[in-house]
Design a protein around this motif. Sequence first.
Motif, PDB file in Angstrom:
ATOM      1  N   ALA A 238     -27.080 -23.867  30.028  1.00  0.00           N
ATOM      2  CA  ALA A 238     -27.091 -22.555  30.682  1.00  0.00           C
ATOM      3  C   ALA A 238     -25.703 -22.189  31.192  1.00  0.00           C
ATOM      4  O   ALA A 238     -25.223 -21.076  30.977  1.00  0.00           O
ATOM      5  CB  ALA A 238     -28.107 -22.545  31.828  1.00  0.00           C
ATOM      6  N   SER A 239     -25.037 -23.124  31.870  1.00  0.00           N
ATOM      7  CA  SER A 239     -23.708 -22.844  32.407  1.00  0.00           C
ATOM      8  C   SER A 239     -22.695 -22.611  31.294  1.00  0.00           C
ATOM      9  O   SER A 239     -21.904 -21.665  31.338  1.00  0.00           O
ATOM     10  CB  SER A 239     -23.255 -24.003  33.300  1.00  0.00           C
ATOM     11  OG  SER A 239     -21.976 -23.744  33.838  1.00  0.00           O
ATOM     12  N   ALA A 240     -22.725 -23.471  30.260  1.00  0.00           N
ATOM     13  CA  ALA A 240     -21.767 -23.339  29.160  1.00  0.00           C
ATOM     14  C   ALA A 240     -21.952 -22.021  28.417  1.00  0.00           C
ATOM     15  O   ALA A 240     -20.980 -21.333  28.085  1.00  0.00           O
ATOM     16  CB  ALA A 240     -21.917 -24.516  28.201  1.00  0.00           C
ATOM     17  N   LEU A 241     -23.187 -21.637  28.162  1.00  0.00           N
ATOM     18  CA  LEU A 241     -23.448 -20.387  27.434  1.00  0.00           C
ATOM     19  C   LEU A 241     -23.059 -19.172  28.264  1.00  0.00           C
ATOM     20  O   LEU A 241     -22.545 -18.181  27.726  1.00  0.00           O
ATOM     21  CB  LEU A 241     -24.913 -20.315  27.034  1.00  0.00           C
ATOM     22  CG  LEU A 241     -25.340 -21.276  25.916  1.00  0.00           C
ATOM     23  CD1 LEU A 241     -26.849 -21.315  25.784  1.00  0.00           C
ATOM     24  CD2 LEU A 241     -24.691 -20.892  24.591  1.00  0.00           C
ATOM     25  N   HIS A 242     -23.308 -19.211  29.565  1.00  0.00           N
ATOM     26  CA  HIS A 242     -22.887 -18.103  30.429  1.00  0.00           C
ATOM     27  C   HIS A 242     -21.371 -17.938  30.377  1.00  0.00           C
ATOM     28  O   HIS A 242     -20.863 -16.806  30.294  1.00  0.00           O
ATOM     29  CB  HIS A 242     -23.337 -18.353  31.871  1.00  0.00           C
ATOM     30  CG  HIS A 242     -24.666 -17.774  32.198  1.00  0.00           C
ATOM     31  ND1 HIS A 242     -24.845 -16.437  32.495  1.00  0.00           N
ATOM     32  CD2 HIS A 242     -25.895 -18.337  32.277  1.00  0.00           C
ATOM     33  CE1 HIS A 242     -26.125 -16.203  32.740  1.00  0.00           C
ATOM     34  NE2 HIS A 242     -26.785 -17.330  32.616  1.00  0.00           N
ATOM     35  N   GLU A 243     -20.649 -19.047  30.433  1.00  0.00           N
ATOM     36  CA  GLU A 243     -19.191 -18.959  30.402  1.00  0.00           C
ATOM     37  C   GLU A 243     -18.710 -18.419  29.059  1.00  0.00           C
ATOM     38  O   GLU A 243     -17.815 -17.560  29.005  1.00  0.00           O
ATOM     39  CB  GLU A 243     -18.585 -20.334  30.677  1.00  0.00           C
ATOM     40  CG  GLU A 243     -17.080 -20.295  30.844  1.00  0.00           C
ATOM     41  CD  GLU A 243     -16.500 -21.581  31.384  1.00  0.00           C
ATOM     42  OE1 GLU A 243     -15.267 -21.674  31.450  1.00  0.00           O
ATOM     43  OE2 GLU A 243     -17.278 -22.488  31.744  1.00  0.00           O
ATOM     44  N   MET A 244     -19.288 -18.890  27.972  1.00  0.00           N
ATOM     45  CA  MET A 244     -18.905 -18.404  26.651  1.00  0.00           C
ATOM     46  C   MET A 244     -19.213 -16.922  26.494  1.00  0.00           C
ATOM     47  O   MET A 244     -18.397 -16.150  25.967  1.00  0.00           O
ATOM     48  CB  MET A 244     -19.637 -19.204  25.575  1.00  0.00           C
ATOM     49  CG  MET A 244     -19.249 -20.671  25.509  1.00  0.00           C
ATOM     50  SD  MET A 244     -20.305 -21.646  24.398  1.00  0.00           S
ATOM     51  CE  MET A 244     -19.615 -21.205  22.805  1.00  0.00           C
ATOM     52  N   ALA A 245     -20.375 -16.500  26.963  1.00  0.00           N
ATOM     53  CA  ALA A 245     -20.774 -15.099  26.846  1.00  0.00           C
ATOM     54  C   ALA A 245     -19.860 -14.196  27.665  1.00  0.00           C
ATOM     55  O   ALA A 245     -19.429 -13.131  27.202  1.00  0.00           O
ATOM     56  CB  ALA A 245     -22.226 -14.931  27.284  1.00  0.00           C
ATOM     57  N   ALA A 246     -19.580 -14.616  28.910  1.00  0.00           N
ATOM     58  CA  ALA A 246     -18.745 -13.795  29.787  1.00  0.00           C
ATOM     59  C   ALA A 246     -17.329 -13.650  29.236  1.00  0.00           C
ATOM     60  O   ALA A 246     -16.752 -12.554  29.221  1.00  0.00           O
ATOM     61  CB  ALA A 246     -18.718 -14.400  31.190  1.00  0.00           C
ATOM     62  N   HIS A 320     -26.079  -6.411  26.909  1.00  0.00           N
ATOM     63  CA  HIS A 320     -26.026  -7.278  28.085  1.00  0.00           C
ATOM     64  C   HIS A 320     -24.868  -8.285  28.035  1.00  0.00           C
ATOM     65  O   HIS A 320     -25.089  -9.499  28.109  1.00  0.00           O
ATOM     66  CB  HIS A 320     -27.350  -8.022  28.252  1.00  0.00           C
ATOM     67  CG  HIS A 320     -28.553  -7.140  28.196  1.00  0.00           C
ATOM     68  ND1 HIS A 320     -28.815  -6.168  29.142  1.00  0.00           N
ATOM     69  CD2 HIS A 320     -29.573  -7.081  27.302  1.00  0.00           C
ATOM     70  CE1 HIS A 320     -29.940  -5.551  28.842  1.00  0.00           C
ATOM     71  NE2 HIS A 320     -30.414  -6.076  27.727  1.00  0.00           N
ATOM     72  N   PRO A 321     -23.638  -7.824  27.892  1.00  0.00           N
ATOM     73  CA  PRO A 321     -22.509  -8.753  27.825  1.00  0.00           C
ATOM     74  C   PRO A 321     -22.443  -9.666  29.055  1.00  0.00           C
ATOM     75  O   PRO A 321     -22.643  -9.222  30.186  1.00  0.00           O
ATOM     76  CB  PRO A 321     -21.290  -7.831  27.738  1.00  0.00           C
ATOM     77  CG  PRO A 321     -21.766  -6.494  28.192  1.00  0.00           C
ATOM     78  CD  PRO A 321     -23.197  -6.412  27.836  1.00  0.00           C
ATOM     79  N   GLY A 322     -22.178 -10.929  28.795  1.00  0.00           N
ATOM     80  CA  GLY A 322     -22.082 -11.914  29.859  1.00  0.00           C
ATOM     81  C   GLY A 322     -23.399 -12.523  30.271  1.00  0.00           C
ATOM     82  O   GLY A 322     -23.424 -13.429  31.106  1.00  0.00           O
ATOM     83  N   MET A 323     -24.498 -12.052  29.694  1.00  0.00           N
ATOM     84  CA  MET A 323     -25.818 -12.552  30.077  1.00  0.00           C
ATOM     85  C   MET A 323     -26.395 -13.443  28.988  1.00  0.00           C
ATOM     86  O   MET A 323     -26.105 -13.288  27.808  1.00  0.00           O
ATOM     87  CB  MET A 323     -26.772 -11.393  30.355  1.00  0.00           C
ATOM     88  CG  MET A 323     -26.389 -10.549  31.547  1.00  0.00           C
ATOM     89  SD  MET A 323     -27.637  -9.279  31.887  1.00  0.00           S
ATOM     90  CE  MET A 323     -26.883  -8.448  33.283  1.00  0.00           C
ATOM     91  N   VAL A 324     -27.245 -14.375  29.420  1.00  0.00           N
ATOM     92  CA  VAL A 324     -27.984 -15.247  28.509  1.00  0.00           C
ATOM     93  C   VAL A 324     -29.467 -14.951  28.708  1.00  0.00           C
ATOM     94  O   VAL A 324     -29.981 -15.014  29.833  1.00  0.00           O
ATOM     95  CB  VAL A 324     -27.688 -16.732  28.775  1.00  0.00           C
ATOM     96  CG1 VAL A 324     -28.485 -17.623  27.814  1.00  0.00           C
ATOM     97  CG2 VAL A 324     -26.197 -17.013  28.653  1.00  0.00           C
ATOM     98  N   ILE A 325     -30.140 -14.619  27.620  1.00  0.00           N
ATOM     99  CA  ILE A 325     -31.539 -14.189  27.670  1.00  0.00           C
ATOM    100  C   ILE A 325     -32.375 -15.134  26.834  1.00  0.00           C
ATOM    101  O   ILE A 325     -32.007 -15.479  25.707  1.00  0.00           O
ATOM    102  CB  ILE A 325     -31.677 -12.741  27.155  1.00  0.00           C
ATOM    103  CG1 ILE A 325     -30.867 -11.795  28.056  1.00  0.00           C
ATOM    104  CG2 ILE A 325     -33.137 -12.311  27.086  1.00  0.00           C
ATOM    105  CD1 ILE A 325     -30.683 -10.414  27.480  1.00  0.00           C
ATOM    106  N   LEU A 326     -33.504 -15.561  27.366  1.00  0.00           N
ATOM    107  CA  LEU A 326     -34.403 -16.466  26.658  1.00  0.00           C
ATOM    108  C   LEU A 326     -35.580 -15.686  26.111  1.00  0.00           C
ATOM    109  O   LEU A 326     -36.315 -15.025  26.854  1.00  0.00           O
ATOM    110  CB  LEU A 326     -34.906 -17.558  27.606  1.00  0.00           C
ATOM    111  CG  LEU A 326     -35.752 -18.663  26.957  1.00  0.00           C
ATOM    112  CD1 LEU A 326     -34.895 -19.523  26.037  1.00  0.00           C
ATOM    113  CD2 LEU A 326     -36.404 -19.533  28.035  1.00  0.00           C
ATOM    114  N   ASP A 327     -35.753 -15.745  24.788  1.00  0.00           N
ATOM    115  CA  ASP A 327     -36.906 -15.137  24.128  1.00  0.00           C
ATOM    116  C   ASP A 327     -37.987 -16.209  24.033  1.00  0.00           C
ATOM    117  O   ASP A 327     -37.859 -17.179  23.279  1.00  0.00           O
ATOM    118  CB  ASP A 327     -36.510 -14.648  22.738  1.00  0.00           C
ATOM    119  CG  ASP A 327     -37.617 -13.857  22.053  1.00  0.00           C
ATOM    120  OD1 ASP A 327     -38.790 -13.995  22.455  1.00  0.00           O
ATOM    121  OD2 ASP A 327     -37.317 -13.099  21.116  1.00  0.00           O
TER     122      ASP A 327
END
Length: 347
Positions: A238-246, A320-327
């Motif tokens: 979760a933390s790594a993906l948030h950083e990559m997305a942001a 939703h740039p910078g966000m991680v969404i779970l489907d």
Amino acid sequence: MSSLTTDDRILLKHGAGGRAMRRLIEEAFLHAFETDPAAPAGWLGVAAMDDGGAVRIGDRWLVMTTDSHVIQPAFFRGGDIGRLAVCGTVNDLAMMGATDILGLTCSVILEEGFPRADLQRILASMREACLEASAVVLTGDTKVMGKGEIDGIVINTTAAGLTDHLVRDAGLRPGDRIIVTGTLGGHGMAVMADRHGLDLDADLQSDVAPLNGLVCAALRAARGAVTAMKDPTRGGAASALHEMAAKSGVGIVLDEAALPVRPCVRGVAELVGIDPLLVANEGKALIGVRPDAAGLVLAAVRAHARGRDAAIVGTCTDDHPGMVILDTGFGRRLVAEPEGELLPRIC
């Protein structure tokens, strides 16, 4: 009485991944080490907040990284602080494309009274990990502190490697696929079980391992197809993906059904109420790949012994740039970025 507030003091969360640690780095360390004028072309410094720094030398990049390891306990199911120190540093280089390791340094700080047999066991583990990574320790340093001044042993490792193509964690683009190279959450759950003396599934093991060979296979599968990489250590995926997305300015949509989590890890996570996406890993990578090459890269990763459980787990979007969404298959929800690590001193 002290007038210092919580904001004036360093807390455990500031070293545990997630938002709190990133804020500390931005507010303190970047200000201290920023260059004036800005670093010239051919340099990548601390302002990038990537897994390492880099200097262009001729037609290649020299990548450098450093890490200090304070895990408790020093020995855990599947590994120990020595194996962790080598693998963690090798993996930081690999995340930037530097799979050809030039060498490592090793500094060890010991507490007075630390058992010599434990030190020998740790050093043997480090040697084994170096052999797995085709790396060598070139130099080092040893210090001894008084009883109670540190907790047993602290190890710092620094490494340098070379790459023809520097990979950043900020290169994701809309449409890119996210590959995870194996099952999630094993390291954090294994350390938690040993730290608290929990009698849990004997199959629960840390995933700590060097990834430079696996990453080399991924990079060779389709030249230029890998757009970003990060290892999901403190703060988990979760933390790594948030950083990559942001950093990349994209949103990431994860397919819950595709996320590889071993039954023993899922069971322990449910037992203690922790989302496996928030749990640290020490032998996995998150790889952003161009959509037209995702199948080739996935096949190459799965062909490697450390990537057999790899899966395509997400897609990058304009939304939703910078966000991680779970489907979840029944709806969508935001994946929260951790403020700090749920289990401090995990690496």
